[in-house]
Design an enzyme around this catalytic site. Structure first.
Site, short mmCIF file in Angstrom:
data_model
loop_
_atom_site.label_atom_id
_atom_site.label_comp_id
_atom_site.label_asym_id
_atom_site.label_seq_id
_atom_site.Cartn_x
_atom_site.Cartn_y
_atom_site.Cartn_z
N HIS A 58 0.83 -1.22 0.00
CA HIS A 58 0.00 0.00 0.00
C HIS A 58 0.86 1.27 0.00
O HIS A 58 1.41 1.66 1.03
CB HIS A 58 -0.86 -0.02 1.27
CG HIS A 58 -1.98 0.96 1.27
ND1 HIS A 58 -3.27 0.60 1.55
CD2 HIS A 58 -2.02 2.29 1.04
CE1 HIS A 58 -4.06 1.66 1.50
NE2 HIS A 58 -3.31 2.71 1.19
N HIS A 60 1.45 5.39 -2.08
CA HIS A 60 0.99 6.44 -2.99
C HIS A 60 2.23 7.16 -3.53
O HIS A 60 2.94 7.80 -2.77
CB HIS A 60 0.13 7.47 -2.24
CG HIS A 60 -1.08 6.88 -1.56
ND1 HIS A 60 -2.32 6.85 -2.15
CD2 HIS A 60 -1.23 6.29 -0.35
CE1 HIS A 60 -3.19 6.28 -1.32
NE2 HIS A 60 -2.55 5.92 -0.21
N ARG A 62 1.92 9.28 -6.32
CA ARG A 62 1.43 10.59 -6.82
C ARG A 62 1.71 10.89 -8.28
O ARG A 62 1.64 12.06 -8.67
CB ARG A 62 2.05 11.72 -5.98
CG ARG A 62 1.96 11.58 -4.47
CD ARG A 62 0.56 11.51 -3.99
NE ARG A 62 0.48 11.69 -2.53
CZ ARG A 62 -0.55 11.29 -1.81
NH1 ARG A 62 -1.59 10.69 -2.38
NH2 ARG A 62 -0.58 11.50 -0.51
N ASN A 92 -5.18 6.81 -6.59
CA ASN A 92 -5.63 8.21 -6.44
C ASN A 92 -4.60 9.23 -6.94
O ASN A 92 -4.16 10.12 -6.23
CB ASN A 92 -6.05 8.50 -4.99
CG ASN A 92 -4.93 8.34 -3.97
OD1 ASN A 92 -3.91 7.70 -4.25
ND2 ASN A 92 -5.11 8.91 -2.78
N HIS A 178 -10.52 0.54 1.35
CA HIS A 178 -10.30 1.65 2.28
C HIS A 178 -11.65 1.81 2.99
O HIS A 178 -12.57 2.40 2.44
CB HIS A 178 -9.90 2.90 1.51
CG HIS A 178 -9.90 4.16 2.31
ND1 HIS A 178 -8.73 4.80 2.68
CD2 HIS A 178 -10.90 4.92 2.81
CE1 HIS A 178 -9.03 5.90 3.37
NE2 HIS A 178 -10.34 6.00 3.45
N ASN A 256 -5.62 9.16 7.67
CA ASN A 256 -6.83 8.35 7.58
C ASN A 256 -6.48 6.89 7.32
O ASN A 256 -5.80 6.63 6.34
CB ASN A 256 -7.73 8.83 6.42
CG ASN A 256 -8.46 10.10 6.76
OD1 ASN A 256 -8.62 10.46 7.92
ND2 ASN A 256 -8.90 10.80 5.72
N ASP A 283 1.22 2.64 3.64
CA ASP A 283 0.36 3.79 3.33
C ASP A 283 1.19 5.07 3.17
O ASP A 283 0.78 6.16 3.58
CB ASP A 283 -0.74 3.98 4.38
CG ASP A 283 -1.95 4.75 3.81
OD1 ASP A 283 -1.90 5.16 2.63
OD2 ASP A 283 -2.92 4.94 4.55
O1 DOR Z 1 -4.11 9.48 5.22
C1 DOR Z 1 -4.32 9.08 4.09
N1 DOR Z 1 -3.71 9.62 3.03
N2 DOR Z 1 -5.20 8.10 3.92
C2 DOR Z 1 -5.60 7.71 2.69
O2 DOR Z 1 -6.38 6.80 2.58
C3 DOR Z 1 -5.10 8.40 1.48
C4 DOR Z 1 -3.79 9.00 1.74
C5 DOR Z 1 -3.38 9.96 0.65
O3 DOR Z 1 -3.49 9.59 -0.51
O4 DOR Z 1 -2.91 11.05 0.98
ZN ZN Z 2 -6.60 4.30 2.54
#
Ligand code: DOR
Ligand code: ZN
Length: 398
Positions: A58, A60, A62, A92, A178, A256, A283
């Site tokens: 998991h 990100h 970007r 995302n 999620h 989150n 995350d």
């Molecule tokens: O804290 C978070 N940031 N929770 C998420 O599910 C998405 C993530 C983000 O993409 O910044």
């Molecule tokens: Zn998430």
């Protein structure tokens, strides 16, 4: 790529021995003692621990569209610095990863970079609209797709989620959830996670789809998932380093799901000890400090995950280093269908070399990530990543 690793303490999910490993054509070719090869690069690892590289279920990165926070290159370099050679990236981005164009862009760029292996998630609903699933049809014969997710927001409509699970079942994909009910997120983030967890488990029970619960953080959600596991529901469970290491007493860092209470952390540790947790996902969620000051949720974590998890789980005697290897390498590789995660002949020659006795102080200025948004800055942990090897090539060396 050929490499001869010498004199390491080799640890994976089921082994612990001192020896040598020979990597040829990118794969583990020979495991043993006193292996000799001529004209081959030798990497002496005496006194240090060599494990299968970590795989993040998991993260990100970007890219495309939000590359002032992170891009595929800086994300990959951060991964290597953290001991990772495989990551599963969330959808995302901007645009959201709902089309062949975005998916191909990410895949091609990561091949060009030649740093780590990237599995890019498709979005569950088209552009996160919460209802459209038709874009998924295009990918049903794409053998590289393993998982899809609306991580960041989640799928709020239950019928849409059920239809998505039917697609997951048919295509043999993992639906990564999620779990956050938007009806409750503004009122109570605990109810928001718990409600959606119950719903998703029920839908997975009905559809038999492989449901992967991301960043599980409440003691109630854990209980629901463990009960479901015990009755044969096809669910896997992911936790993050920050939900293992932090309680709301010591940190109110915005993320989150949120940093929870002491009882929740105790429940996570117990679930790990009893073997109910499948993977650790970082995350890793880079934001600029300005964005953080305006309330963007999330933290970077891929460069600190091992030290945090080693200290809180192994040093504190919750689990063995073999079991940590299962959570950070073996199970994630299995989930994502990567030929990694254990040390045996024919598996990718991907390793991380660590010094488990070294005490480190987290310094976000040293991060390879563009993000320095971490609540761990200045904190001290045990375990340092010294080198990361991919396919027999040393890609990162401290
Ligand atoms: O804290 C978070 N940031 N929770 C998420 O599910 C998405 C993530 C983000 O993409 O910044
Ligand atoms: Zn998430």
């Amino acid at each position: 790529m050929e490499l001869l690793i010498k004199n390491a303490r080799v640890i994976d999910v089921s082994q612990d021995f001192i020896g040598d490993i020979y990597i040829k054509d990118g794969l583990i070719n020979q495991i043993g003692k006193d292996i000799l090869k001529e004209n081959v690069e030798v990497f002496d690892c005496k006194g240090k621990v060599l494990m299968p590289s970590f795989i993040d279920t998991h993260a990100h990165f970007r890219d495309p569209g939000l590359t002032w926070k992170e891009d595929l290159e800086t994300g990959s370099r951060a991964a290597l610095r953290g001991g990772y050679t495989g990551v599963c990236l969330m959808a995302n981005t901007n645009p959201i990863c709902s089309s062949k164009e975005v998916l191909e862009y990410i895949r091609n760029k990561s091949i060009e970079l030649n740093l780590i292996d990237i599995h890019q998630c498709l979005s569950v609903t088209k552009n996160f609209d919460g209802k459209t699933l038709s874009h998924l049809e295009e990918f049903k014969n794409d053998k590289e797709v393993k998982a899809f997710s609306d991580d960041g927001v989640g799928v709020s409509n239950s019928n849409t989620m059920m239809e998505a699970m039917k697609i997951a079942k048919k295509n043999n994909w993992v639906l990564m959830s999620h779990a956050e009910s938007p009806e409750f997120s503004k009122i109570d983030m605990r109810i928001a996670e718990n409600m959606m967890t119950l719903r998703d488990l029920e839908l997975s029970k009905i559809t038999k789809a492989h449901l992967h619960m991301c960043h599980v953080s409440t003691k109630e959600a854990l209980e629901y998932i463990i009960n479901a596991k015990n009755t044969g529901v096809n669910v896997t469970l992911e936790v993050t380093p920050h939900h293992i290491a932090l309680t709301s007493e010591v940190s109110n860092y915005r993320v989150n799901p949120p940093i929870r209470e002491k009882e929740d952390v105790e429940a996570i540790l117990k679930a790990i000890k009893l073997g109910f947790v499948d993977t650790i996902g970082t995350d890793h969620a880079p934001h600029t400090l300005e964005e953080k000051s305006k309330g963007s949720p999330g933290m970077v974590g891929i460069e600190t995950a091992f030290s945090v998890c080693y200290s809180k789980l192994v040093k504190d005697r919750i689990i063995s280093l073999n079991e940590l290897s299962k959570l950070m390498s073996y199970n994630p590789a299995k989930l994502l269908g990567m030929n990694k995660g254990k040390i045996s002949i024919g598996i990718d020659g991907d390793f991380v070399l660590v010094d488990i006795d070294k005490k480190i102080k987290v310094n976000s200025e040293e991060f390879a990530s563009k993000g320095s948004n971490t609540p761990f800055d200045g904190m001290e942990y045990y375990g340092e990543v010294l080198a990361t090897i991919k396919g027999g090539e040393i890609k990162y060396k401290k």
